[in-house]
Each structure stands twice: as structure tokens, then as C-alpha cells.
Motif scaffolding. Structure first.
Motif, PDB file in Angstrom:
ATOM      1  N   ARG A  99       1.322  -0.809   0.003  1.00 18.94           N
ATOM      2  CA  ARG A  99       0.057  -0.349   0.022  1.00 18.94           C
ATOM      3  C   ARG A  99       0.454   1.334   0.011  1.00 18.94           C
ATOM      4  NH1 ARG A  99      -5.646  -1.455   2.532  1.00 18.94           N
ATOM      5  NH2 ARG A  99      -5.337  -3.902   2.860  1.00 18.94           N
ATOM      6  N   ASN A 100       2.123   1.420   0.055  1.00 16.27           N
ATOM      7  CA  ASN A 100       2.997   1.973   0.039  1.00 16.27           C
ATOM      8  C   ASN A 100       2.791   3.478   1.261  1.00 16.27           C
ATOM      9  OD1 ASN A 100       5.307   3.697  -0.078  1.00 16.27           O
ATOM     10  ND2 ASN A 100       4.514   4.716  -2.084  1.00 16.27           N
ATOM     11  N   PHE A 101       2.628   3.528   2.815  1.00 12.19           N
ATOM     12  CA  PHE A 101       2.076   4.638   3.279  1.00 12.19           C
ATOM     13  C   PHE A 101       3.131   4.896   4.079  1.00 12.19           C
ATOM     14  CE2 PHE A 101       0.165   0.755   4.882  1.00 12.19           C
ATOM     15  CZ  PHE A 101       1.039   0.292   7.021  1.00 12.19           C
ATOM     16  N   GLY A 102       2.967   5.512   4.844  1.00 15.65           N
ATOM     17  CA  GLY A 102       4.104   5.771   5.991  1.00 15.65           C
ATOM     18  C   GLY A 102       3.253   5.991   7.374  1.00 15.65           C
ATOM     19  N   ILE A 103       3.075   5.961   8.428  1.00 13.90           N
ATOM     20  CA  ILE A 103       2.324   5.808   9.455  1.00 13.90           C
ATOM     21  C   ILE A 103       3.361   5.573  10.947  1.00 13.90           C
ATOM     22  CG2 ILE A 103       2.938   3.176  10.055  1.00 13.90           C
ATOM     23  CD1 ILE A 103      -0.212   3.269  11.152  1.00 13.90           C
ATOM     24  N   VAL A 104       2.837   7.397  11.643  1.00 13.64           N
ATOM     25  CA  VAL A 104       2.968   7.637  12.714  1.00 13.64           C
ATOM     26  C   VAL A 104       2.560   7.158  13.880  1.00 13.64           C
ATOM     27  CG1 VAL A 104       4.614   9.835  14.046  1.00 13.64           C
ATOM     28  CG2 VAL A 104       4.786   9.042  11.105  1.00 13.64           C
ATOM     29  N   PHE A 105       3.160   6.549  14.525  1.00  7.13           N
ATOM     30  CA  PHE A 105       2.229   6.143  16.056  1.00  7.13           C
ATOM     31  C   PHE A 105       2.176   7.556  16.766  1.00  7.13           C
ATOM     32  CE2 PHE A 105       2.978   1.919  13.557  1.00  7.13           C
ATOM     33  CZ  PHE A 105       2.305   1.690  13.834  1.00  7.13           C
ATOM     34  N   GLN A 106       1.175   7.208  17.956  1.00  4.31           N
ATOM     35  CA  GLN A 106       1.504   7.907  19.438  1.00  4.31           C
ATOM     36  C   GLN A 106       3.086   7.434  20.177  1.00  4.31           C
ATOM     37  OE1 GLN A 106      -2.116   6.872  21.757  1.00  4.31           O
ATOM     38  NE2 GLN A 106      -1.259   8.059  23.895  1.00  4.31           N
ATOM     39  N   SER A 107       3.279   6.432  19.918  1.00  2.00           N
ATOM     40  CA  SER A 107       4.276   5.967  20.809  1.00  2.00           C
ATOM     41  C   SER A 107       5.944   6.352  20.635  1.00  2.00           C
ATOM     42  CB  SER A 107       3.794   4.249  21.462  1.00  2.00           C
ATOM     43  OG  SER A 107       4.151   3.720  19.970  1.00  2.00           O
ATOM     44  N   PHE A 141       0.887   7.652   1.078  1.00  2.00           N
ATOM     45  CA  PHE A 141       0.313   8.395   2.425  1.00  2.00           C
ATOM     46  C   PHE A 141       1.217   9.126   3.432  1.00  2.00           C
ATOM     47  CE2 PHE A 141      -1.809   4.597   1.196  1.00  2.00           C
ATOM     48  CZ  PHE A 141      -2.616   4.358   2.286  1.00  2.00           C
ATOM     49  N   LEU A 142       0.245   8.885   4.210  1.00  2.00           N
ATOM     50  CA  LEU A 142       0.959   9.387   5.780  1.00  2.00           C
ATOM     51  C   LEU A 142      -0.544   9.231   6.785  1.00  2.00           C
ATOM     52  CD1 LEU A 142       3.402   9.993   6.792  1.00  2.00           C
ATOM     53  CD2 LEU A 142       2.988  12.397   6.743  1.00  2.00           C
ATOM     54  N   LEU A 143      -0.371   8.209   7.690  1.00  3.04           N
ATOM     55  CA  LEU A 143      -0.398   7.854   8.329  1.00  3.04           C
ATOM     56  C   LEU A 143      -0.705   8.391  10.173  1.00  3.04           C
ATOM     57  CD1 LEU A 143      -1.934   4.660   7.215  1.00  3.04           C
ATOM     58  CD2 LEU A 143      -3.156   6.606   7.076  1.00  3.04           C
ATOM     59  N   LEU A 144      -1.370   9.285  10.734  1.00  2.00           N
ATOM     60  CA  LEU A 144      -1.145   9.469  12.396  1.00  2.00           C
ATOM     61  C   LEU A 144      -1.971   9.075  12.330  1.00  2.00           C
ATOM     62  CD1 LEU A 144       0.492  12.916  11.007  1.00  2.00           C
ATOM     63  CD2 LEU A 144       1.541  11.331  10.608  1.00  2.00           C
ATOM     64  N   ASP A 145      -1.077   8.077  13.483  1.00  2.00           N
ATOM     65  CA  ASP A 145      -2.536   7.777  15.001  1.00  2.00           C
ATOM     66  C   ASP A 145      -2.045   8.451  15.777  1.00  2.00           C
ATOM     67  OD1 ASP A 145      -3.944   6.003  16.429  1.00  2.00           O
ATOM     68  OD2 ASP A 145      -3.110   4.120  16.293  1.00  2.00           O
ATOM     69  N   GLU A 146      -2.921   9.429  16.794  1.00  2.06           N
ATOM     70  CA  GLU A 146      -3.100  10.219  17.672  1.00  2.06           C
ATOM     71  C   GLU A 146      -1.191  10.519  17.818  1.00  2.06           C
ATOM     72  OE1 GLU A 146      -5.450  10.966  19.964  1.00  2.06           O
ATOM     73  OE2 GLU A 146      -6.771   9.486  19.779  1.00  2.06           O
ATOM     74  N   PRO A 147      -0.751  11.141  16.965  1.00  3.59           N
ATOM     75  CA  PRO A 147       0.510  11.530  17.040  1.00  3.59           C
ATOM     76  C   PRO A 147       1.607  12.861  18.201  1.00  3.59           C
ATOM     77  CG  PRO A 147      -0.015  12.053  14.859  1.00  3.59           C
ATOM     78  CD  PRO A 147      -1.210  12.556  15.770  1.00  3.59           C
ATOM     79  N   LEU A 148       0.566  13.243  18.498  1.00  5.55           N
ATOM     80  CA  LEU A 148       1.064  14.190  19.219  1.00  5.55           C
ATOM     81  C   LEU A 148       0.238  14.206  20.863  1.00  5.55           C
ATOM     82  CD1 LEU A 148       0.126  17.506  17.278  1.00  5.55           C
ATOM     83  CD2 LEU A 148       2.286  16.220  17.167  1.00  5.55           C
ATOM     84  N   SER A 149      -0.730  13.865  21.459  1.00  5.37           N
ATOM     85  CA  SER A 149      -1.064  12.842  22.819  1.00  5.37           C
ATOM     86  C   SER A 149      -0.461  13.150  23.745  1.00  5.37           C
ATOM     87  CB  SER A 149      -2.288  12.056  22.517  1.00  5.37           C
ATOM     88  OG  SER A 149      -2.022  10.458  22.005  1.00  5.37           O
ATOM     89  N   ALA A 150       0.732  12.418  23.772  1.00  4.08           N
ATOM     90  CA  ALA A 150       1.771  12.091  24.451  1.00  4.08           C
ATOM     91  C   ALA A 150       2.594  13.229  25.186  1.00  4.08           C
ATOM     92  CB  ALA A 150       2.618  10.962  23.899  1.00  4.08           C
ATOM     93  N   GLN A 183       3.125  18.520  -0.268  1.00  2.00           N
ATOM     94  CA  GLN A 183       2.127  17.489  -0.755  1.00  2.00           C
ATOM     95  C   GLN A 183       1.711  15.809  -0.527  1.00  2.00           C
ATOM     96  OE1 GLN A 183      -0.724  20.096  -2.933  1.00  2.00           O
ATOM     97  NE2 GLN A 183       0.489  20.998  -1.085  1.00  2.00           N
ATOM     98  N   ILE A 184       1.680  15.940   0.080  1.00  7.80           N
ATOM     99  CA  ILE A 184       1.385  14.314   0.868  1.00  7.80           C
ATOM    100  C   ILE A 184      -0.098  14.122   1.218  1.00  7.80           C
ATOM    101  CG2 ILE A 184       2.763  14.538   3.524  1.00  7.80           C
ATOM    102  CD1 ILE A 184       3.155  11.672   2.364  1.00  7.80           C
ATOM    103  N   THR A 185      -0.800  13.559   0.701  1.00  7.50           N
ATOM    104  CA  THR A 185      -2.320  12.802   1.532  1.00  7.50           C
ATOM    105  C   THR A 185      -1.960  12.527   2.282  1.00  7.50           C
ATOM    106  OG1 THR A 185      -2.467  12.212  -0.809  1.00  7.50           O
ATOM    107  CG2 THR A 185      -4.524  11.201   0.767  1.00  7.50           C
ATOM    108  N   THR A 186      -2.692  13.068   3.929  1.00  8.04           N
ATOM    109  CA  THR A 186      -2.072  12.953   5.109  1.00  8.04           C
ATOM    110  C   THR A 186      -3.166  12.461   5.736  1.00  8.04           C
ATOM    111  OG1 THR A 186      -0.471  13.828   5.431  1.00  8.04           O
ATOM    112  CG2 THR A 186      -1.703  13.332   7.585  1.00  8.04           C
ATOM    113  N   ILE A 187      -3.917  11.245   6.148  1.00  7.09           N
ATOM    114  CA  ILE A 187      -4.933  10.990   7.697  1.00  7.09           C
ATOM    115  C   ILE A 187      -4.594  10.848   8.723  1.00  7.09           C
ATOM    116  CG2 ILE A 187      -6.980   8.997   8.037  1.00  7.09           C
ATOM    117  CD1 ILE A 187      -6.247   8.439   5.182  1.00  7.09           C
TER     118      ILE A 187
END
Length: 340
Positions: A77-85, A156-165, A186-190
């Protein structure tokens, strides 16, 4: 297909008898920054995991760039992901953490270093390239995690609560930085968040979720100024609700107004008493009790946001009587009743 880059069509997800997602359909355009906003347990992280391919839907489809990717593994799927942790390797330096994913893609050694340094420069962290996660701050760790995701040149980029900590000041700065980088690339981000300020300040489009369903989709201005229902009105920002009877009909509706839209006057409007005064820096949040027995709001508590200047000018203190007015154009109306 329409011009959506990422199409989520009728997604359902059940865990046994529990419904996590109930018929979710969303269109996301190329380069759009979208926030999935809602309380804990509303289904937003489950939806993000389904988009990533980390979770399979019970029903429905995911299309990426017109191609059905519903059952494709995450690697396709070629995405980047950033987690809360952050999920950084503690035994690798900032540079090595970013290089790790590039090496796994069999990219030549020279290019790995170039791209890792480029990604660190983009998040303004070249000066910590040789430091380990434990030697840098939480905000810096999160930027390294973002650089690691970006270095892979994802679609595309997926961010899962990246700033909550992170603490409030760092969170505010990183909101701006992430949005700046997203616009630059210009990257699609969710992004998944339960923080309304994050969604309002960062998103092009907000998808408000509750109880496994979508409550409203719109720009930050639309969901704030014209919330589709009482849940959205109450979840985003602060609001006053009261019941109103329909003229000539034996039925009630809900009316609502934002605290900042209410006007104060020494002489005109509905008589009310100041019950509580809360200092919030540039504004005060005041709680009024309506004392005008001829008003349909009689006995109602009303929150009003007042500038520090106006509080000082009107010499507002607890126990004082003043008049409030609710501009007609700022009142929202809903058919469903709000249970207090």
C-alpha cells in the motif's frame, strides 16, 4: 471513479458481537489533510488500521488511486505511519532509526544515508542525528518518527494520535510543523485525534465520528459554525443548549448558541446574574443564570465568553446583574432533544 485518491466504501467492522464500524464511506482527495475526530472507542483507530491493511474489514472496500486494495497486505500500500508511542528503536541513533526502513527496501547504501539526512533536515533535526532516543526530548522523538515515515517516500501518511503524549506547548509547535511539512510535500495525510483543537488547526477536512458512525464531514469552519447535530456541536468547541417549543405545535426542539456569540449590555436584553467567573487568559468564561421570568430561558444557566477588556469595562463580578442577548443569526436549531 470520481477524483478521490482514497475511497472508503461502506466499511463495516465487527469484533464478535461488537460493531466497531458501521457503514463508513469517505472520499479523500490527493494532497488533502484529513482528521478523523471523535471520542475514545468511536472507531477512528480501527478505520485507520483498515486503511493501512493492518485490519481486515467485515464488509466494504478500500480503493487507493482507483485500485481495489481491500485485501492487499500493508507492504503493497506504500504508506508511512506515525504512532502515538513513536516506536523508535532505543539502540539506534536518530539517523539509524530513519535509515532502518530504507535498508529494508534494499536501497543502495549511499542513497540510504542521503535520504535519511534529507528527512532529518526536513524536520529540522540534523543536530541530533547521532543521538539515541533516550537522549532527545519527546517532541524530537516524534519528529524523528515523522522523518522515518517520510523518508520512504510514501504515497500517503497515516498519523495515529501522534501528539497526544506531548505537553501543550510542544504539541502546538508540532501541529504547525507537521502541517508545514505536509503542505510542502503535498502528501495525502489521514490523522486520528480526539483533540478538537488539533483537528480545527490542522485539517482541510474533518470527519467527526461517534459510536462507529460518521456524524459529519466538512471543513473545520463548517463543522464548527454549522454542526450537523447536537453531538458535533457539543464535541467541537463549547455550546449552550436549551429546549424550545414549536409555535402552535405540541413538540419541542433543541436550540443552541456558542458562548462567544452572546452579547452583554447594561440595559438591553434578558436580565441575568453572574454566577461564576473563570479567568482563561485573553478571555473569561462566565456562567449566567437567567433571571427574567418573562423569558423562555428563565432559570437557564448560560455560558458566555467575554474578552478581558469587556470584563474590566463592565466591571463584571460574581452576583452582579447584567443583560444578555442572543443574536438570531447565531442560534442553531435541531429537531433532536439533548439529554442533559
Amino acid at each position: 471513479m470520481n477524483n478521490s485518491y482514497l475511497k472508503i466504501a461502506g466499511i463495516h467492522k465487527n469484533f464478535g458481537s461488537f460493531t466497531a464500524l458501521n457503514g463508513i464511506s469517505i472520499d479523500i482527495k490527493k494532497s488533502e489533510f484529513v482528521c478523523l475526530l471523535g471520542p475514545s472507542g468511536c472507531g477512528k483507530t480501527t478505520l485507520l488500521r483498515i486503511i493501512a491493511g493492518l485490519e481486515q474489514p467485515t464488509a466494504g472496500s478500500i480503493f487507493i488511486n482507483g485500485k481495489d486494495m481491500t485485501y492487499m497486505p500493508p507492504a503493497k500500500r506504500n504508506f508511512g505511519i506515525v504512532f502515538q508511542s513513536y516506536a523508535l528503536f532505543p539502540n539506534l541513533t536518530a539517523l539509524q532509526n530513519i535509515a532502518y526502513g530504507l535498508k529494508a527496501k534494499k536501497i543502495p547504501k549511499k542513497e540510504v544515508k542521503e535520504r535519511a539526512l534529507e528527512a532529518l533536515a526536513l524536520v529540522d533535526l540534523l543536530h541530533v542525528k547521532d543521538k539515541y532516543p533516550a537522549q532527545i526530548s519527546g517532541g524530537q522523538q516524534q519528529r524523528v518518527a515523522l522523518a522515518r515515515a517520510i523518508a520512504l517516500s510514501p504515497d500517503f501518511l497515516l498519523l495515529d494520535e501522534p501528539l497526544s503524549a506531548l505537553d501543550a506547548k510542544v504539541r502546538e509547535r508540532l501541529r504547525r510543523e507537521i502541517r508545514f511539512i505536509q503542505e510542502k510535500l503535498q502528501i495525502t495525510t489521514i490523522m486520528v485525534t480526539h483533540d478538537q483543537d488539533e483537528a480545527l488547526t490542522m485539517a482541510d477536512k474533518i470527519i467527526v465520528m461517534n459510536n462507529a458512525e460518521i456524524m459529519q464531514v466538512g471543513t473545520p469552519q463548517e463543522v464548527y459554525n454549522t454542526p450537523a447535530n447536537p453531538f458535533v456541536a457539543d464535541f467541537i468547541g463549547s455550546i449552550n443548549f436549551w429546549k424550545e417549543s414549536r409555535k402552535g405545535k405540541n413538540e419541542e426542539k433543541t436550540a443552541a448558541i456558542r458562548p462567544e456569540h452572546i452579547r452583554l449590555s447594561r440595559t438591553d436584553g434578558i436580565l441575568a446574574e453572574v454566577e461564576d467567573v473563570e479567568f482563561r487568559g485573553p478571555i473569561y468564561r462566565l456562567e449566567f443564570k437567567v433571571k427574567d421570568s418573562s423569558s423562555h430561558l428563565y432559570g437557564q444557566s448560560i455560558k458566555v465568553d467575554v474578552s478581558t477588556h469587556d470584563v474590566n469595562h463592565l466591571k463584571l463580578v460574581k452576583g452582579m446583574n447584567i443583560h444578555i442577548s442572543l443574536p438570531e443569526e447565531s442560534i442553531l436549531a435541531y429537531n433532536e432533544l439533548v439529554v442533559s
